[in-house]
Design an enzyme around this catalytic site. Structure first.
Site, PDB file in Angstrom:
ATOM      1  N   SER A   1      31.078  35.399  36.321  1.00  0.00           N
ATOM      2  CA  SER A   1      30.281  36.303  37.150  1.00  0.00           C
ATOM      3  C   SER A   1      29.594  35.566  38.291  1.00  0.00           C
ATOM      4  CB  SER A   1      29.199  36.966  36.297  1.00  0.00           C
ATOM      5  OG  SER A   1      29.785  37.684  35.257  1.00  0.00           O
TER       6      SER A   1
ATOM      7  N   HIS B   1      37.155  38.444  39.300  1.00  0.00           N
ATOM      8  CA  HIS B   1      35.976  38.920  38.578  1.00  0.00           C
ATOM      9  C   HIS B   1      36.104  40.398  38.201  1.00  0.00           C
ATOM     10  CE1 HIS B   1      31.431  39.894  38.587  1.00  0.00           C
ATOM     11  NE2 HIS B   1      31.789  39.443  37.412  1.00  0.00           N
TER      12      HIS B   1
ATOM     13  N   GLU C   1      36.693  41.605  41.873  1.00  0.00           N
ATOM     14  CA  GLU C   1      36.374  40.819  43.069  1.00  0.00           C
ATOM     15  C   GLU C   1      37.256  39.567  43.066  1.00  0.00           C
ATOM     16  OE1 GLU C   1      31.654  41.756  43.829  1.00  0.00           O
ATOM     17  OE2 GLU C   1      32.158  40.352  42.241  1.00  0.00           O
TER      18      GLU C   1
ATOM     19  N   ASN D   1      27.221  41.567  41.915  1.00  0.00           N
ATOM     20  CA  ASN D   1      26.115  41.003  41.132  1.00  0.00           C
ATOM     21  C   ASN D   1      24.919  40.622  41.981  1.00  0.00           C
ATOM     22  OD1 ASN D   1      27.088  41.474  38.635  1.00  0.00           O
ATOM     23  ND2 ASN D   1      27.989  39.466  38.342  1.00  0.00           N
TER      24      ASN D   1
END
Ligand SMILES: NC(=O)c1ccc[n+]([C@@H]2O[C@H](COP(=O)([O-])OP(=O)(O)OC[C@H]3O[C@@H](n4cnc5c(N)ncnc54)[C@H](O)[C@@H]3O)[C@@H](O)[C@H]2O)c1
Length: 290
Positions: free
Chosen positions: A123, A144, A156, A195
């Site tokens: 992450s 991701h 991602e 994130n």
């Protein structure tokens, strides 16, 4: 890589993320090897796949024959050599600790064929921190996924400076074959896109909780109903794991030394008690009675 197309995937780490990434791969026609060092986690992943497929058959969404074919394409093994040696693409989904990941990448580099792409589902850890542990840095990339990986569409894909365009292209193809929606992140940045936005929201939510401005439930209700998010920040933290968020914030704090980056008391309190969220049946909410 044959036909520029990955056919065999290896997923390392069968925890929260890995078990569902592996099942999604098998559902989408890939041969998948799923590996974990922990035997009971691996058995849990296998049982999850079996029950999930049985549920689909029971609901008439899949024939028993189709379910068997998916199951035959999904091999669970504790043996990393067996899992990785035929793979075109490895998706690493192990603990979010840089040194542990670097050690694994070094080992994968020794086991895998020269064409194999080594992707990390991390992450926060950018792939350039792993690329110098292997002899194929152009094939080391961030891929991701989001939790739960069977449901969430986004992946991602981060184009670090060492990553070749060919690697990005192949990973995009794999994402589409996995029925996911890839987005390209042009530069390595801590937390990528989603994130960073999520962190800003959870940080503010924890601040409001710590200050006694509103309760956990009311903050979640406010965000769901006021911003139209499907889950409130605390519900999402319980789903993704309070331990993960804590480790990530501590790593950031240790690298910046900025007190602002320290995990909030609300987070630390739960982390210290081992209340990591859904996976421990208690986090911001209690799941024992649910
Ligand atoms: N939890 C999330 O919502 C989420 C979302 C996107 C990405 N991620 C990332 O995915 C990765 C995994 O997160 P998770 O939540 O699934 O963690 P998890 O703790 O649920 O699972 C990690 C698994 O890796 C296994 N493992 C540890 N070292 C290993 C090794 N050397 N070889 C094989 N297996 C090993 C552990 O036994 C464990 O089962 C992390 O990098 C995290 O940042 C997590």
């Amino acid at each position: 890589m044959p036909d520029n197309q990955a056919k065999t995937l290896c997923v390392v780490g069968a925890g929260n993320m890995g078990h569902q990434i592996a099942l999604q791969g098998a559902l989408c026609g890939f041969q998948v090897y799923c590996n974990d060092i922990n035997e009971s986690t691996l058995r849990g992943a296998e049982e999850f796949a079996r029950n999930w497929l049985a549920g689909r058959v029971q609901k008439g969404k899949m024939t028993a024959e189709e379910a068997r074919a998916v199951s035959d394409r999904l091999i669970f093994t504790q043996d990393l050599d067996e899992a990785a040696r035929h793979s075109d693409l490895v998706i690493e989904a192990i603990v979010e600790i840089l040194e542990v990941k670097r050690k694994l990448f070094k080992r994968l580099d020794e086991i895998c064929p020269a064409h194999t792409i080594l992707a990390t589902n991390s992450s926060y850890i950018v792939s350039s921190k792993l690329a110098d542990a292997v002899a194929r840095p152009d094939k080391v990339i961030n891929m991701h996924f989001f939790n739960p990986a069977l449901v969430m569409k986004l992946v991602e894909v981060v184009k670090g400076p060492h990553v070749s365009e060919e690697t990005v292209e192949i990973v995009f193809e794999v994402c589409r074959a996995l029925q996911k929606t890839p987005v390209r992140v042009n530069k390595e940045i801590y937390g990528f896109v989603v994130n960073r936005v999520f962190s800003a929201i959870t940080k503010e939510a924890c601040y409001l909780l710590d200050q006694g401005i509103a309760s956990i439930e009311d903050i979640d209700i406010a965000v769901r109903n006021g911003l139209g998010h499907p889950l409130g920040p605390f519900e999402l933290l319980d789903l993704t794991g309070i331990d993960l968020e804590y480790n990530v914030l501590m790593e950031k704090y240790q690298s910046t030394g900025n007190l602002n980056d320290k995990p909030s008391p609300a987070l630390v309190e739960r982390w210290a008690k081992g209340e990591y969220g859904r996976k421990t049946r208690r986090g911001f909410y209690d799941y024992n009675s649910k």
